[in-house]
Design a protein around this motif. Structure first.
Motif, PDB file in Angstrom:
ATOM      1  N   ALA A  73       0.836  -1.049   0.090  1.00 35.59           N
ATOM      2  CA  ALA A  73      -0.031  -0.084  -0.100  1.00 35.59           C
ATOM      3  C   ALA A  73       0.934   1.140  -0.156  1.00 35.59           C
ATOM      4  N   ALA A  75       0.330   5.583   0.655  1.00 35.62           N
ATOM      5  CA  ALA A  75      -0.547   6.728   1.306  1.00 35.62           C
ATOM      6  C   ALA A  75      -1.165   7.430   0.021  1.00 35.62           C
ATOM      7  N   TYR A  83      -5.600   4.894   1.806  1.00 36.40           N
ATOM      8  CA  TYR A  83      -4.424   4.280   1.266  1.00 36.40           C
ATOM      9  C   TYR A  83      -4.968   3.506  -0.109  1.00 36.40           C
TER      10      TYR A  83
END
Length: 150
Positions: A73, A75, A83
């Motif tokens: 992931a 941000a 995310y």
């Protein structure tokens, strides 16, 4: 007559070769980054909990999505507290597919999930909006998060 010019060129040339060698010989790939459009320069690749991957898979309805160990992931640069998750799933009848979804957390059960790319939209029934905002594919984060799982 030694003017120092030859010595300076040799030192500069040697320094340049060392810099090039350092960039190509055994150095790791750089972090994925956004285009130079005023957005943040790099993304940090983050881990995704199995509970988030299972929650994403539950949006497939009758289609069986089985998460593999390939997921990561980053941000979101465009939506706060969100995310982008890239995950590889074993999809019955399709082999392995990598899709990108948006979630508000990387641990526990996400309260909202959005389908971001074509793969996630094809295999899950999640909306293409998150927190009332349309998820953008143009901010570079989708390519970055896919790059995190290699």
């Amino acid at each position: 007559m030694d003017t120092g010019f030859t010595r300076s060129v040799a030192v500069v040339g040697l320094a340049g070769m060392l810099m090039l060698a350092g960039c190509t010989a055994g150095s790791p790939d750089p972090e994925p980054s956004l285009p130079d459009d005023g957005a943040p320069g790099t993304f940090e690749c983050l881990e995704v909990s199995p509970s988030v991957l299972e929650a994403i898979a539950s949006g497939a309805g009758d289609l069986a999505l089985t998460p593999t160990e390939q997921s990561a992931a980053v941000a979101s640069p465009s939506i706060p507290d969100a995310y982008l998750v890239a995950a590889e799933y074993d999809v019955a009848g399709f082999n392995y597919e990598v899709g990108v979804w948006m979630v508000p957390t990387l641990d526990g059960e996400p309260s909202e999930i959005a389908a971001v790319d074509e793969v996630s939209q094809q295999f899950t029934a999640y909306p293409t909006t998150f927190g009332g905002q349309t998820v953008s594919l143009t901010d570079g984060a989708v390519d970055a998060v896919i790059g995190c799982i290699g």
